[in-house]
Design a protein around this motif. Structure first.
Motif, PDB file in Angstrom:
ATOM      1  N   GLY A   1      43.302  34.369  27.813  1.00 36.35           N
ATOM      2  CA  GLY A   1      42.945  33.537  26.388  1.00 36.35           C
ATOM      3  C   GLY A   1      41.549  33.173  26.764  1.00 36.35           C
ATOM      4  O   GLY A   1      40.913  33.199  27.671  1.00 36.35           O
TER       5      GLY A   1
ATOM      6  N   GLN B   1      39.333  29.148  25.951  1.00 37.01           N
ATOM      7  CA  GLN B   1      39.471  27.877  25.292  1.00 37.01           C
ATOM      8  C   GLN B   1      38.035  27.289  24.722  1.00 37.01           C
ATOM      9  O   GLN B   1      36.965  27.460  25.638  1.00 37.01           O
ATOM     10  CB  GLN B   1      39.950  26.802  26.526  1.00 37.01           C
ATOM     11  CG  GLN B   1      40.184  25.362  26.035  1.00 37.01           C
ATOM     12  CD  GLN B   1      40.701  24.478  27.289  1.00 37.01           C
ATOM     13  OE1 GLN B   1      40.659  24.810  28.449  1.00 37.01           O
ATOM     14  NE2 GLN B   1      41.596  23.588  26.829  1.00 37.01           N
TER      15      GLN B   1
ATOM     16  N   VAL C   1      40.226  37.887  20.756  1.00 38.48           N
ATOM     17  CA  VAL C   1      40.576  36.465  20.407  1.00 38.48           C
ATOM     18  C   VAL C   1      41.042  36.440  18.787  1.00 38.48           C
ATOM     19  O   VAL C   1      41.885  35.802  18.512  1.00 38.48           O
ATOM     20  CB  VAL C   1      39.628  35.606  20.748  1.00 38.48           C
ATOM     21  CG1 VAL C   1      39.774  34.194  19.954  1.00 38.48           C
ATOM     22  CG2 VAL C   1      39.302  35.386  22.274  1.00 38.48           C
ATOM     23  N   GLN C   2      40.233  37.252  18.136  1.00 41.96           N
ATOM     24  CA  GLN C   2      40.412  37.172  16.622  1.00 41.96           C
ATOM     25  C   GLN C   2      41.651  37.881  16.274  1.00 41.96           C
ATOM     26  O   GLN C   2      42.301  37.641  15.195  1.00 41.96           O
ATOM     27  CB  GLN C   2      38.911  38.034  15.908  1.00 41.96           C
ATOM     28  CG  GLN C   2      37.847  37.190  15.756  1.00 41.96           C
ATOM     29  CD  GLN C   2      37.891  35.966  15.179  1.00 41.96           C
ATOM     30  OE1 GLN C   2      38.622  35.841  14.196  1.00 41.96           O
ATOM     31  NE2 GLN C   2      37.002  35.079  15.417  1.00 41.96           N
TER      32      GLN C   2
ATOM     33  N   GLY D   1      44.237  37.842  18.250  1.00 43.15           N
ATOM     34  CA  GLY D   1      45.476  37.107  18.573  1.00 43.15           C
ATOM     35  C   GLY D   1      46.502  37.699  19.148  1.00 43.15           C
ATOM     36  O   GLY D   1      46.388  38.570  20.304  1.00 43.15           O
TER      37      GLY D   1
ATOM     38  N   ASP E   1      45.462  23.858  22.941  1.00 47.07           N
ATOM     39  CA  ASP E   1      44.339  24.268  22.132  1.00 47.07           C
ATOM     40  C   ASP E   1      43.647  25.555  22.367  1.00 47.07           C
ATOM     41  O   ASP E   1      42.622  26.040  21.919  1.00 47.07           O
ATOM     42  CB  ASP E   1      43.219  23.309  22.106  1.00 47.07           C
ATOM     43  CG  ASP E   1      42.510  22.815  23.448  1.00 47.07           C
ATOM     44  OD1 ASP E   1      43.262  23.392  24.586  1.00 47.07           O
ATOM     45  OD2 ASP E   1      41.618  22.483  23.724  1.00 47.07           O
TER      46      ASP E   1
ATOM     47  N   GLU F   1      43.236  29.973  22.587  1.00 44.68           N
ATOM     48  CA  GLU F   1      43.662  30.854  22.044  1.00 44.68           C
ATOM     49  C   GLU F   1      43.887  32.219  22.714  1.00 44.68           C
ATOM     50  O   GLU F   1      43.271  32.653  23.711  1.00 44.68           O
ATOM     51  CB  GLU F   1      42.137  31.343  21.107  1.00 44.68           C
ATOM     52  CG  GLU F   1      41.771  30.176  20.039  1.00 44.68           C
ATOM     53  CD  GLU F   1      40.353  30.254  19.575  1.00 44.68           C
ATOM     54  OE1 GLU F   1      40.068  30.926  18.532  1.00 44.68           O
ATOM     55  OE2 GLU F   1      39.377  30.274  20.467  1.00 44.68           O
ATOM     56  N   TRP F   2      45.178  32.483  22.772  1.00 43.47           N
ATOM     57  CA  TRP F   2      45.765  33.429  23.648  1.00 43.47           C
ATOM     58  C   TRP F   2      45.588  34.932  23.129  1.00 43.47           C
ATOM     59  O   TRP F   2      45.758  35.080  21.668  1.00 43.47           O
ATOM     60  CB  TRP F   2      47.112  33.231  23.847  1.00 43.47           C
ATOM     61  CG  TRP F   2      47.487  31.846  24.463  1.00 43.47           C
ATOM     62  CD1 TRP F   2      48.027  30.714  23.819  1.00 43.47           C
ATOM     63  CD2 TRP F   2      47.094  31.409  25.873  1.00 43.47           C
ATOM     64  NE1 TRP F   2      48.058  29.759  24.645  1.00 43.47           N
ATOM     65  CE2 TRP F   2      47.331  30.016  25.884  1.00 43.47           C
ATOM     66  CE3 TRP F   2      46.594  31.858  26.925  1.00 43.47           C
ATOM     67  CZ2 TRP F   2      47.240  29.175  27.007  1.00 43.47           C
ATOM     68  CZ3 TRP F   2      46.154  31.057  27.998  1.00 43.47           C
ATOM     69  CH2 TRP F   2      46.614  29.867  28.045  1.00 43.47           C
TER      70      TRP F   2
END
Length: 229
Positions: free
Chosen positions: A138, A140, A180-181, A183, A195, A197-198
């Protein structure tokens, strides 16, 4: 350590570092914090410079002159306070030995340099690094700070190993943020990053990090690729 310092016959300001040695006699960074609480008798103070001695400011004297006075002050005993010995020249060979026995790195100093606080060209720290493949789990992104890649082991355990600064080419960075987009990811074991994003598993990152560490330290994500099926 305070009790040992009280036995020094004259007043002094000594520069050094508190360390803990492992079973191989090598300094172990991660053991210092636990030793402070559970085994303070394992902590030793390695002295490498002398700033003041018996009311005299030594900072403008050459390094070797200061260290000669330091050796006279603390001696060569293997007690709680120990003198840090040095080697003249042979930087490349010395670094190879440091790397081979598992130390974090080495410090090189100019023999005639005065003592100055802060950044200076009179001394240089050279760390021992390696490049290792991990899963990019992910990202951060914290306002006001550079984004970090969050890394995990590439095995069934999928354990969180720490974060790394992102130093990718433009194309690789675009691929990363496309993931990242999308997900679809879940946090690896041991990751406490609410906080973050995995991303979906399958992205391998080449990380430059300090050698022989259980978790990433001074780490940089240098390249990414898709994992082979």
């Amino acid at each position: 350590m305070v009790e040992a310092a009280a036995t020094i016959p004259k007043s002094a300001i000594i520069d050094g570092e508190a360390i803990v040695l492992n079973e191989k006699g090598v300094s172990d960074f991660h053991s210092v914090r636990s030793a402070m609480r559970w085994a303070p008798d394992r902590i030793i103070f390695v002295a490498f410079d002398l700033l003041h001695h018996d009311g005299i400011d030594l900072r403008r004297e050459p390094l070797l002159a200061r260290r000669e006075k330091l050796l006279e002050l603390v001696g060569t005993a293997k007690g709680v306070i120990q003198y840090s010995h040095h080697v003249h020249g042979g930087g490349a060979d010395f670094y190879a030995a440091v790397d081979r026995i598992g130390l974090e790195g080495m410090v090189s100093k100019r023999e005639e340099s005065s003592y100055r606080s802060g950044d200076t060209e009179a001394w240089v720290k050279t760390k021992c690094y390696e490049e290792v493949d991990f899963e990019v789990a992910g990202v951060q992104r914290t306002p006001g700070s550079a984004p970090l890649a969050l890394m995990a082991t590439r095995d069934a355990e999928r354990r969180y190993v720490g974060s790394a600064n992102i130093a990718l080419t433009k194309a690789m960075r675009e691929r990363l943020y496309a993931k990242v987009q999308e997900g679809k990811g879940s946090p690896p074991r041991g990751a406490d990053k609410p906080d973050a994003e995995w991303i979906e598993p399958g992205l391998v990152g080449r990380v430059k990090t300090l050698k022989r560490e259980n978790k990433l330290r001074h780490a940089t994500l240098r390249a990414i690729r898709e994992a082979k099926a």
